[in-house]
Design a protein around this motif. Sequence first.
Motif, PDB file in Angstrom:
ATOM      1  N   ILE A 108      -9.687  15.964   9.976  1.00  0.00           N
ATOM      2  CA  ILE A 108      -9.355  16.653  11.384  1.00  0.00           C
ATOM      3  C   ILE A 108     -10.429  16.421  12.217  1.00  0.00           C
ATOM      4  O   ILE A 108     -11.554  16.912  12.065  1.00  0.00           O
ATOM      5  CB  ILE A 108      -9.141  18.064  10.956  1.00  0.00           C
ATOM      6  CG1 ILE A 108      -8.049  18.567  10.028  1.00  0.00           C
ATOM      7  CG2 ILE A 108      -8.915  18.800  12.401  1.00  0.00           C
ATOM      8  CD1 ILE A 108      -8.083  19.949   9.810  1.00  0.00           C
ATOM      9  N   ALA A 109     -10.232  15.328  13.087  1.00  0.00           N
ATOM     10  CA  ALA A 109     -11.204  14.982  13.999  1.00  0.00           C
ATOM     11  C   ALA A 109     -10.559  15.656  15.367  1.00  0.00           C
ATOM     12  O   ALA A 109     -11.052  16.422  15.966  1.00  0.00           O
ATOM     13  CB  ALA A 109     -11.255  13.562  13.974  1.00  0.00           C
ATOM     14  N   GLY A 156      -8.482  17.825  17.534  1.00  0.00           N
ATOM     15  CA  GLY A 156      -8.229  18.995  17.477  1.00  0.00           C
ATOM     16  C   GLY A 156      -9.335  19.847  16.884  1.00  0.00           C
ATOM     17  O   GLY A 156      -9.052  21.143  17.019  1.00  0.00           O
ATOM     18  N   ALA A 157     -10.512  19.305  16.653  1.00  0.00           N
ATOM     19  CA  ALA A 157     -11.680  19.991  16.186  1.00  0.00           C
ATOM     20  C   ALA A 157     -12.777  19.571  17.139  1.00  0.00           C
ATOM     21  O   ALA A 157     -13.169  20.060  18.053  1.00  0.00           O
ATOM     22  CB  ALA A 157     -11.799  19.981  14.833  1.00  0.00           C
ATOM     23  N   ILE A 158     -13.065  17.965  16.963  1.00  0.00           N
ATOM     24  CA  ILE A 158     -13.901  17.396  17.801  1.00  0.00           C
ATOM     25  C   ILE A 158     -13.810  16.053  17.766  1.00  0.00           C
ATOM     26  O   ILE A 158     -13.510  15.657  16.444  1.00  0.00           O
ATOM     27  CB  ILE A 158     -15.587  17.968  17.587  1.00  0.00           C
ATOM     28  CG1 ILE A 158     -16.326  16.983  18.515  1.00  0.00           C
ATOM     29  CG2 ILE A 158     -15.728  17.620  16.204  1.00  0.00           C
ATOM     30  CD1 ILE A 158     -17.788  17.555  18.580  1.00  0.00           C
ATOM     31  N   SER A 159     -13.887  14.989  18.509  1.00  0.00           N
ATOM     32  CA  SER A 159     -13.323  13.753  18.412  1.00  0.00           C
ATOM     33  C   SER A 159     -14.412  12.797  19.461  1.00  0.00           C
ATOM     34  O   SER A 159     -14.407  13.067  20.421  1.00  0.00           O
ATOM     35  CB  SER A 159     -12.076  13.397  18.578  1.00  0.00           C
ATOM     36  OG  SER A 159     -11.660  12.015  18.842  1.00  0.00           O
ATOM     37  N   GLY A 160     -14.937  11.722  18.857  1.00  0.00           N
ATOM     38  CA  GLY A 160     -15.802  11.048  19.551  1.00  0.00           C
ATOM     39  C   GLY A 160     -14.840  10.171  20.643  1.00  0.00           C
ATOM     40  O   GLY A 160     -15.351   9.818  21.831  1.00  0.00           O
ATOM     41  N   PHE A 161     -13.687   9.948  20.243  1.00  0.00           N
ATOM     42  CA  PHE A 161     -12.827   9.178  21.246  1.00  0.00           C
ATOM     43  C   PHE A 161     -12.683  10.059  22.679  1.00  0.00           C
ATOM     44  O   PHE A 161     -12.503   9.372  23.671  1.00  0.00           O
ATOM     45  CB  PHE A 161     -11.544   9.116  20.608  1.00  0.00           C
ATOM     46  CG  PHE A 161     -10.508   8.176  21.533  1.00  0.00           C
ATOM     47  CD1 PHE A 161     -10.592   6.946  22.009  1.00  0.00           C
ATOM     48  CD2 PHE A 161      -9.403   8.859  22.143  1.00  0.00           C
ATOM     49  CE1 PHE A 161      -9.870   6.415  22.778  1.00  0.00           C
ATOM     50  CE2 PHE A 161      -8.369   8.387  23.023  1.00  0.00           C
ATOM     51  CZ  PHE A 161      -8.656   6.958  23.264  1.00  0.00           C
ATOM     52  N   HIS A 162     -12.802  11.570  22.266  1.00  0.00           N
ATOM     53  CA  HIS A 162     -12.669  12.094  23.711  1.00  0.00           C
ATOM     54  C   HIS A 162     -13.835  11.778  24.586  1.00  0.00           C
ATOM     55  O   HIS A 162     -13.739  11.899  26.011  1.00  0.00           O
ATOM     56  CB  HIS A 162     -12.815  13.722  23.395  1.00  0.00           C
ATOM     57  CG  HIS A 162     -11.595  14.007  22.677  1.00  0.00           C
ATOM     58  ND1 HIS A 162     -11.233  15.309  22.373  1.00  0.00           N
ATOM     59  CD2 HIS A 162     -10.648  13.399  21.887  1.00  0.00           C
ATOM     60  CE1 HIS A 162     -10.130  15.503  21.494  1.00  0.00           C
ATOM     61  NE2 HIS A 162      -9.958  14.420  21.294  1.00  0.00           N
ATOM     62  N   GLY A 163     -15.122  11.694  24.095  1.00  0.00           N
ATOM     63  CA  GLY A 163     -16.231  11.383  24.936  1.00  0.00           C
ATOM     64  C   GLY A 163     -16.027   9.954  25.759  1.00  0.00           C
ATOM     65  O   GLY A 163     -16.494   9.880  26.746  1.00  0.00           O
ATOM     66  N   LEU A 164     -15.142   9.222  24.898  1.00  0.00           N
ATOM     67  CA  LEU A 164     -14.782   7.596  25.661  1.00  0.00           C
ATOM     68  C   LEU A 164     -14.140   7.988  26.818  1.00  0.00           C
ATOM     69  O   LEU A 164     -14.290   7.296  27.712  1.00  0.00           O
ATOM     70  CB  LEU A 164     -14.363   6.770  24.491  1.00  0.00           C
ATOM     71  CG  LEU A 164     -15.076   6.523  23.226  1.00  0.00           C
ATOM     72  CD1 LEU A 164     -14.460   5.415  22.508  1.00  0.00           C
ATOM     73  CD2 LEU A 164     -16.743   5.970  23.931  1.00  0.00           C
ATOM     74  N   PHE A 179     -11.483   5.147  10.299  1.00  0.00           N
ATOM     75  CA  PHE A 179     -11.417   5.958  11.469  1.00  0.00           C
ATOM     76  C   PHE A 179     -12.068   7.242  11.772  1.00  0.00           C
ATOM     77  O   PHE A 179     -12.955   7.464  12.729  1.00  0.00           O
ATOM     78  CB  PHE A 179     -10.239   5.922  12.183  1.00  0.00           C
ATOM     79  CG  PHE A 179      -9.779   6.757  13.532  1.00  0.00           C
ATOM     80  CD1 PHE A 179     -10.447   6.270  14.612  1.00  0.00           C
ATOM     81  CD2 PHE A 179      -9.274   8.033  13.476  1.00  0.00           C
ATOM     82  CE1 PHE A 179     -10.287   7.018  15.842  1.00  0.00           C
ATOM     83  CE2 PHE A 179      -9.409   8.874  14.633  1.00  0.00           C
ATOM     84  CZ  PHE A 179      -9.721   8.307  15.871  1.00  0.00           C
ATOM     85  N   GLY A 180     -11.823   8.279  10.773  1.00  0.00           N
ATOM     86  CA  GLY A 180     -12.091   9.573  10.881  1.00  0.00           C
ATOM     87  C   GLY A 180     -13.631   9.562  11.099  1.00  0.00           C
ATOM     88  O   GLY A 180     -14.111  10.404  11.668  1.00  0.00           O
ATOM     89  N   THR A 181     -14.503   9.015   9.805  1.00  0.00           N
ATOM     90  CA  THR A 181     -15.855   9.048   9.788  1.00  0.00           C
ATOM     91  C   THR A 181     -16.440   8.392  11.170  1.00  0.00           C
ATOM     92  O   THR A 181     -17.184   8.909  11.727  1.00  0.00           O
ATOM     93  CB  THR A 181     -16.209   8.560   8.635  1.00  0.00           C
ATOM     94  OG1 THR A 181     -15.452   7.141   8.428  1.00  0.00           O
ATOM     95  CG2 THR A 181     -16.114   9.316   7.463  1.00  0.00           C
ATOM     96  N   THR A 182     -16.106   7.223  11.430  1.00  0.00           N
ATOM     97  CA  THR A 182     -16.515   6.330  12.817  1.00  0.00           C
ATOM     98  C   THR A 182     -16.276   7.242  13.754  1.00  0.00           C
ATOM     99  O   THR A 182     -17.147   7.339  14.870  1.00  0.00           O
ATOM    100  CB  THR A 182     -15.911   4.942  12.965  1.00  0.00           C
ATOM    101  OG1 THR A 182     -15.904   4.571  11.435  1.00  0.00           O
ATOM    102  CG2 THR A 182     -16.568   4.233  13.794  1.00  0.00           C
ATOM    103  N   ASN A 183     -15.038   7.895  14.034  1.00  0.00           N
ATOM    104  CA  ASN A 183     -14.835   8.678  15.398  1.00  0.00           C
ATOM    105  C   ASN A 183     -15.676  10.013  15.191  1.00  0.00           C
ATOM    106  O   ASN A 183     -16.462  10.266  16.243  1.00  0.00           O
ATOM    107  CB  ASN A 183     -13.225   9.248  15.244  1.00  0.00           C
ATOM    108  CG  ASN A 183     -12.979   9.913  16.671  1.00  0.00           C
ATOM    109  OD1 ASN A 183     -13.335   9.255  17.625  1.00  0.00           O
ATOM    110  ND2 ASN A 183     -12.076  10.828  16.304  1.00  0.00           N
TER     111      ASN A 183
END
Length: 560
Positions: free
Chosen positions: A297-298, A300-308, A462-466
């Motif tokens: 669960i990236a 929906g909880a926190i995601s690096g893509f959001h920062g991009l 993806f999950g870990t990298t994100n």
Amino acid sequence: MSAIALMIVGLAAMSLGYLFYSKFIAEKIYRLDPNYRTPAHTMRDGVDYVPTNKFVLWGHHFTSVAGAAPIVGPAIAVIWGWVPAFMWVVLGTIFFAGIHDFGALWASARNKGQSVGMLSGRLIGSRGRSLFLVVIFLVLLMVNGAFAAVISNLLVSTPTSVIPVWGAIVVALVIGQLIYRYNVKLLWPSLGGVIVLYLLILLGSQYPVTLPDTVLGLSAKSFWILLLFAYAAIASLLPVWVLLQPRDYINGLQLFVGLGLLYLAVLFGAPELVAPAYNAELPADSPSIVPLLFVTIACGAISGFHGLVASGTTSKQLDKETDARFVGYFGAVGEGMLSLAAIICCTAGFATLLDWQQVYTAFGQGGVNAFVQGGGTLLANGLGLPADLGATILAVMAILFAGTTMDTGLRLQRFVIQEAGELAGMKVNTVVGTLIAVGVCMALAFGAGSEGSGGMAIWPLFGTTNQLLAGLTLSIITVLLIKQGRPAMYTLVPLVFLLAMSIYALLVQMGQFYRAENWLLLGMDVVILIAALWVTLEAVIAMRKGRDPAADMTTDEPLP
């Protein structure tokens, strides 16, 4: 347990987080200034830098980050039980995602709309910036390649979604013209757009579109992927107000209508959670919940893509700095609400525990199909909608948001290519940058005879990298706060936790890839791990230097 209780507790907690915690962060930590002149005004070009109404911008930001991932992650993670998934989504949204997305938007807007990758060069040095850009490029490659495959699969499996999905583009183009060219007030285009979207869903239910097995020598899935990349390339070149903004905005409204229908179905249908709170009978070979829950669960909880997205496109459209709280933090809350709905659909949308277990036979099962199936059942039982129509509504939701993520993702990939060109002393124009981005994604998608689904080959990373990217973005925000002499604990704690879980997960996956002799993923895993550790080290060194008076951003000038 009743799904109503889960819904009420989750929505109430996230609402309180926005009302109180985000206000504290805005006033005491980021210290938003209503008089600050944002890059949308100081660098206005009518293409990427455009001052935008905060509701429209929220729609762009939210739907750009709310792709398939906030549905897929929770729909897979409930295999460990609904309690861990629920707790991570709710607490992650309030204390991790909100401050991360909000912070990335604020930091970028204070520095000419630069991406977090370029900001890393100013704050932690050129070596860290180069490695940061590598991680960013890989995340965007995964998102664009995999989401194209996800959308094409849904278009083939749910032919009733084809007309509303492509019709939504026409709706967005009309709304963009009405708002920006003819200065029509936001209310009527919004209402009209939502009504037309749902009329298109009804039309699609009556007239499903099924492609033949072969189109121009390609399979149906491959043809859809080719068409998706062609569309995304054109969309990424157009000024944001023409298609990107209105498409994302109207999709955001459509999502909230869809979420409203789902939550009303829960309220009226009062379904029970048939899945276990903690699953003691996991299928064989299921991975450990720690650390895999926190990377499964990236979004929906926190995601690096959001920062991009926040620092790539959203910051360039921010009208007032004070809008960043609503756009950034509430955007994260919206995604948390979507993930909460996914958890309920995938745990209360089945008649019995046995029915649920027949779907969750192995780790990785469930996903979008479980969401569509379970959500369709909830809509049928709670609101009396025909099961096929309910499934179409949810499939269209998933496709539209995956599509808007592709639109933004390709534009962001072009930005990264242009930024890398700047570092190399070359000027890459928008057309060339877009062609390079599309070419790389297409090479991945159609490589090694994969018929368009090649993006799924690297999706396991993806999950870990994100999540590593989210941790690295928090490190940039933390360095900035420390340099300004502001409290950094509110970003530092999520940063440490996220980096620890992500690096742990990378090490676990490294062993899995080695045993499976998957040398491609093993090699990428090693590269990502080295890059993440190096950037983290550079960030720690920058933090230890302490306050820097030159970083006191009290004017509209960027960091020196």
